[in-house]
Design a protein around this motif. Structure first.
Motif, mmCIF file in Angstrom:
data_model
loop_
_atom_site.group_PDB
_atom_site.id
_atom_site.type_symbol
_atom_site.label_atom_id
_atom_site.label_comp_id
_atom_site.label_asym_id
_atom_site.label_seq_id
_atom_site.Cartn_x
_atom_site.Cartn_y
_atom_site.Cartn_z
ATOM 1 N N GLY A 26 39.216 34.436 38.585
ATOM 2 C CA GLY A 26 39.340 34.887 39.969
ATOM 3 C C GLY A 26 40.640 35.655 40.196
ATOM 4 O O GLY A 26 40.651 36.714 40.819
ATOM 5 N N HIS A 27 41.720 35.126 39.651
ATOM 6 C CA HIS A 27 43.047 35.734 39.883
ATOM 7 C C HIS A 27 43.124 37.157 39.326
ATOM 8 O O HIS A 27 43.648 38.064 39.994
ATOM 9 N N THR A 28 42.606 37.379 38.124
ATOM 10 C CA THR A 28 42.675 38.721 37.531
ATOM 11 C C THR A 28 41.842 39.698 38.362
ATOM 12 O O THR A 28 42.186 40.891 38.462
ATOM 13 N N ASN B 120 45.948 34.484 44.802
ATOM 14 C CA ASN B 120 47.273 35.082 44.657
ATOM 15 C C ASN B 120 48.116 34.095 43.858
ATOM 16 O O ASN B 120 48.135 32.893 44.145
ATOM 17 N N SER B 121 48.818 34.586 42.838
ATOM 18 C CA SER B 121 49.607 33.673 42.001
ATOM 19 C C SER B 121 51.007 33.482 42.564
ATOM 20 O O SER B 121 51.412 32.375 42.897
ATOM 21 N N TYR B 122 51.764 34.599 42.678
ATOM 22 C CA TYR B 122 53.156 34.455 43.082
ATOM 23 C C TYR B 122 53.683 35.655 43.866
ATOM 24 O O TYR B 122 54.889 35.852 43.960
ATOM 25 N N GLN C 98 46.393 45.165 31.416
ATOM 26 C CA GLN C 98 47.371 44.419 30.611
ATOM 27 C C GLN C 98 47.582 43.025 31.212
ATOM 28 O O GLN C 98 47.754 42.049 30.486
ATOM 29 N N HIS C 99 47.576 42.957 32.535
ATOM 30 C CA HIS C 99 47.688 41.673 33.223
ATOM 31 C C HIS C 99 46.514 40.769 32.850
ATOM 32 O O HIS C 99 46.676 39.588 32.555
ATOM 33 N N GLU C 100 45.311 41.348 32.836
ATOM 34 C CA GLU C 100 44.132 40.549 32.485
ATOM 35 C C GLU C 100 44.236 40.062 31.032
ATOM 36 O O GLU C 100 43.878 38.929 30.720
ATOM 37 N N GLN D 16 47.012 39.410 29.449
ATOM 38 C CA GLN D 16 47.963 38.288 29.452
ATOM 39 C C GLN D 16 47.259 36.996 29.858
ATOM 40 O O GLN D 16 47.489 35.934 29.296
ATOM 41 N N HIS D 17 46.376 37.126 30.852
ATOM 42 C CA HIS D 17 45.679 35.928 31.318
ATOM 43 C C HIS D 17 44.637 35.435 30.320
ATOM 44 O O HIS D 17 44.277 34.261 30.348
ATOM 45 N N GLN D 18 44.135 36.310 29.445
ATOM 46 C CA GLN D 18 43.229 35.833 28.398
ATOM 47 C C GLN D 18 43.962 34.834 27.504
ATOM 48 O O GLN D 18 43.428 33.792 27.136
#
Ligand code: FE2
Length: 423
Positions: free
Chosen positions: A65-67, A95-97, A159-161, A163-165
């Motif tokens: 959900g976050h990504t 939303n994370s931060y 790139q964010h996604e 990182q979340h992987q």
């Protein structure tokens, strides 16, 4: 060096040569990255999707959900005309931060979010994927500057996604490690973990030390390099290094076992005071997932490979080991310099992240990107240490020479190990 006010998140300009089909490449990359995230949960049970083993970790469903929220909040909502946010309340959940974007659900309580169900999250992903495709198709109609800025944001989202992987897998490992049934994320002998163990066997090229004369060197992302980088890898700048030596290989399980057998966890003189307090309070006696002669992994409990790099160490443990071994942790400049040489550095990427002695601080002249995405890295540049390289959970096209990962010194749920330095 350090003089530039240019954008820090600059990918290959996509508006150039669109007739050659780079937007098709971007479509494919979008699809590949988004699909891989969903492939990571393919073997999980519905109950696993809400598993949050500790406050630092997040459930798999939350990562999905976050990504997706990241793309909707930073790309579609502000930049795709006609885009409608169907579930405005989900921004609070995912939303994370990002303080500039608004209030959010407390991180330690992400495991309580049994709703929305995974089917709704996956449907949202489909909707956002379609929006992103429309945005990519619209790039040729934007001004070159706007197309550049949007493709930079898109790449940041990808790139964010990625990182979340990695986070999803390390969070799962933490969660599953708390289950007495010792479940496996990758059941069967052909799991990713087994493959990694094979690759990390004894490497003759990774023995001994390499020496470097030091001197005035430059580290950080080259401005003229069109490849992706996070803002924290800039500006490229000069650093003075004394002569040093760097181990060719990573510290192995067997070597770390010698440290334990020699009383490594019982000798305060080897530890930083804060590390000794943490290790004593938490009763650390071995790396996080060691269990007898085995190690808990994404494949479940497996025999520990003596020659494989030791992993799931805190900075405090890595630092104590290095002191016991008559060595020290390398600085991030020493690591980057050695890894950038013509011979490269054995075992630099794809095995375990390598702790450095360097505090995570901005490079001289660093400026965070304007707006909410400026919160991506800059505001965490305190009370953490830099790790270099990448690990076996990192997507293979995600790591690079100048990458700066960072964690607090007591964290050890990421796949972190160490390489020694001396001099
Ligand atoms: Fe994130």
């Amino acid at each position: 060096m350090g003089s530039s006010a240019e954008p820090r998140l600059r990918p290959t300009p996509l508006h150039e040569g669109l007739h050659e089909g780079p937007h098709e490449q971007l479509h494919q990359r979008l699809q590949r990255v988004r699909e891989r995230t969903e492939a990571l949960i393919a073997g999980l049970e519905p109950e696993d999707l809400c598993l949050q083993g500790m406050a630092d970790a997040s459930p798999p469903k939350w990562h999905l959900g976050h990504t997706t929220w990241f793309f909707e909040a930073f790309l579609l909502e502000p930049h795709l005309p006609g885009w409608r946010v169907e579930e405005p309340r989900w921004a609070y959940l995912f939303n994370s931060y990002y303080d500039a974007v608004g209030e959010r659900h407390p991180r330690p309580q992400r495991g309580l979010l049994t709703r929305p169900p995974i089917a709704a999250v996956l449907a949202w992903r489909r909707r956002v994927d379609a929006g992103l495709r429309a945005l990519v198709d619209d790039l040729p109609r934007r001004s070159p500057a706007e197309a550049d800025a949007l493709s930079a944001l898109l790449e940041l989202g990808l790139q964010h996604e990625q990182q979340h992987q990695e986070l999803l897998l390390m969070d799962l490992l933490d969660g599953f490690s708390r289950n007495p049934l010792e479940p496996a994320v990758n059941p069967g002998p052909q799991g990713a973990e087994a493959e990694w163990t094979l690759r990390s066997g004894d490497d003759p090229a990774a023995r001994g030390w390499r020496s470097h004369p030091g001197g005035l060197v430059a580290i950080g992302h080259e401005d003229r390099d069109p490849g992706f980088h996070f803002d924290n890898e800039t500006p490229r700048h000069r650093v003075w290094l004394e002569p040093f030596e760097l181990a060719q290989g990573l510290v192995s399980n067997a070597e770390y076992g010698d440290f334990i057998a020699d009383g490594g966890y019982r000798r305060p003189e080897l530890w930083m005071s804060e590390g000794w307090a943490v290790a004593s309070a938490r009763r650390w006696q071995a790396p996080r997932y060691w269990r007898g002669d085995g190690e808990f992994t994404l494949d479940g409990l497996r025999p520990r490979q003596p020659g494989a790099p030791v992993r799931h160490l805190s900075w405090f443990e890595a630092d104590a080991y290095a002191r016991w071994a008559g060595a020290r942790l390398p600085s991030e400049a020493e690591w980057e310099l050695a890894a950038s040489g013509p011979d490269g550095l054995p075992m630099a990427f794809g095995l375990v992240w390598q702790w450095t002695a360097s505090p995570y601080r901005p490079y001289p002249g660093f400026r965070a990107a304007p707006g909410a995405v400026g919160e991506y890295n800059g505001k965490f540049m305190t009370s953490q240490f830099v790790l270099r390289g990448s690990c076996f959970l990192t997507p293979s096209d995600h790591g690079r020479l100048t990458y700066r990962n960072f964690f607090p010194p007591a964290s050890r749920w990421m796949a972190a190990g160490l390489r020694l330095a001396r001099g």
